[in-house]
Design an enzyme around this catalytic site. Sequence first.
Site: not given
Ligand code: X8Z
Ligand code: ZN
Length: 634
Positions: A243, A373-374, A403-404, A407, A431, A531, A540-541
């Site tokens: 960072y 998972h997206a 969101h996607e 990216h 993000e 994750h 990051r979120y």
């Molecule tokens: O994982 C994601 C995205 C893909 S980078 C769908 N997000 C986090 C989650 O789902 O836990 C977006 C918000 C937080």
């Molecule tokens: Zn994302």
Amino acid sequence: MKPICAKLTPVAVVIALSLGIGGCNDDNNANTESKATAESKAQQAAGQDGLKQQTSEQDKLAEAKQFISNAESQLADLSIEQNRAEWIYSNFITEDTATLAASVGERQTALSVQLATQAANYSQLPLDEVNTRKLNILRSALVLPAPLDPKKNAELANISAELNGLYGKGKYCLADGRCLTQPELSGIMASSRDPKELEEIWKGWREIAKPMRPLFEREVELANEGAKDLGYANLSELWRSQYDMQPDAFSAELDRLWGQVEPLYESLHCYVRGELNEKYGDEVAPNKGPIPAHLLGNMWAQQWGNVYDMVAPQDADPGYDVTELLAKQGYDEHQMVKQAEGFFTSLGFDALPETFWSRSLFLQPKDRDVVCHASAWDLNNLDDIRIKMCIQKTAEDFTVIHHELGHNFYQRAYKEQPFIFKNSANDGFHEAIGDTVALSITPNYLKQIGLLQEVPDASKDIGLLLRQALDKVAFLPFGLMIDQWRWKVFSGEITPAQYNQAWWELREKYQGVKAPIARSEADFDPGAKYHVPGNVPYTRYFLAHILQFQFHKALCDIAGDKGPVHRCSIYGNKDAGAKLNAMLEMGQSKPWPEALEVVTGSQNMDASAVLDYFAPLKVWLDKQNKQANRQCGW
Ligand code: X8Z
Ligand code: ZN
């Protein structure tokens, strides 16, 4: 690959000649040498030593630049192969695709570790700004560093693929024999109001994580060893080194940001807990202490928008629901994505390429396991951009699509950058972009695109703000706690024997939620969140949830919007789009404060924009909590 020095020699020679090095200083008259001459000779000799030193420094600099350039092309080449292997694996999870993905992953890690190790040799050189930055990124941009030992590297790659597979293939089978995937189970968590059913689904999904525990433990052990090999104390220090500031300063920065928003979160928590208590009663939803995690409309209690109907204000409800609007207009998954693309093109971004539409995955296939998972991909680091997502036709997924695409549009904006800079300013920026755009999905916007007939008046703003806060404010402590847990695991402060207990301690500390049923160390609840097995850093979120409000406010200012910021939509505004694009195009070429400044005019992350956005709601929540005589906190 040719060794670096083979390419270096000609460069070093050119530099030496241009400095006049290598000429002869032939003095035949040594006996008649005057003092002055002797002195001047001594000076010359000293000068030559200096020059020699300079030469070797010039050699070193040239060598370093060559090293960086070679590293960059090696990494770029391998990344394309790796992207393809990973894409196939996550679209078609089998033993074979797992093996292939693990094998490329192994080569990629070996190369990255080797380059990071070599990069350290050049770290003291006075290189130009661009190369210094590239070198630093080469040293620190690993999230799963393997030990130098190839056997351990192979072991780590296999564990990583296996953990991903366990999550992707995860299902829970109901008593009637139906086996449901994560998005299907999440659908029930969102809509069911039966506490027993919610508890069953909540518990059932977490069964998939139990077998992950030993794998995760070993993964941490190996990656920590890898981080140490690279000169970091542990993996926590490495993750926090990405960072543009010292790792401990970054941790302090997070504490500061969390401190800014904590009072807002507490007001929301207090209100929601009180309302759930009124709907479910003391037995299911007590009005004191942490909220049971299965009642918040989400598998992980990370976003609470799905329980809006349970807590909506009686006289300030905007009276529409995007899920219903989409259904009414007969939107299918493809149209949802088209509509989201339309927002970006309205800002002046080029439309997505034809290959995006033919190669993306929008629907959960019936006949095979995929990672639902997206995610957003850039297969060739240029324009082969795609998303992969098992879209549900809901308001929630309409937002996730934005969101996607954020990216993807970011990836395409920085495609002209050199490979090492093909990334966001920091990972929070990546993000935040799609979410920033999604903050502009206001009632006015919905009317403009024909989804909504009538825009609710300002008296309904509290309802709008509450719905937004349930997702965005509720997320903040969750976004923070995942890596607070992981960093402690990496540093050894949390031992494997305490994995689950420490997880729930942090869930309670930050979020004020608790498990609905007793948990033990036979469980591995962190593994039920994508994750963790996916080894994707999560801070990051949290950053994105602060940054998106900063970006939104700044872009609304640029668009000349004079109304309240929660009603502002930048839809169709080319000035806002151009400013956003200017930041995206920079990729990771500059420290993130400089990128932030391009859009916001400030170099600091600051949660004031979050507080300003929700200011009317905060007043309202505090009034409600006071009127109901609620004791806030947990
Ligand atoms: O994982 C994601 C995205 C893909 S980078 C769908 N997000 C986090 C989650 O789902 O836990 C977006 C918000 C937080
Ligand atoms: Zn994302």
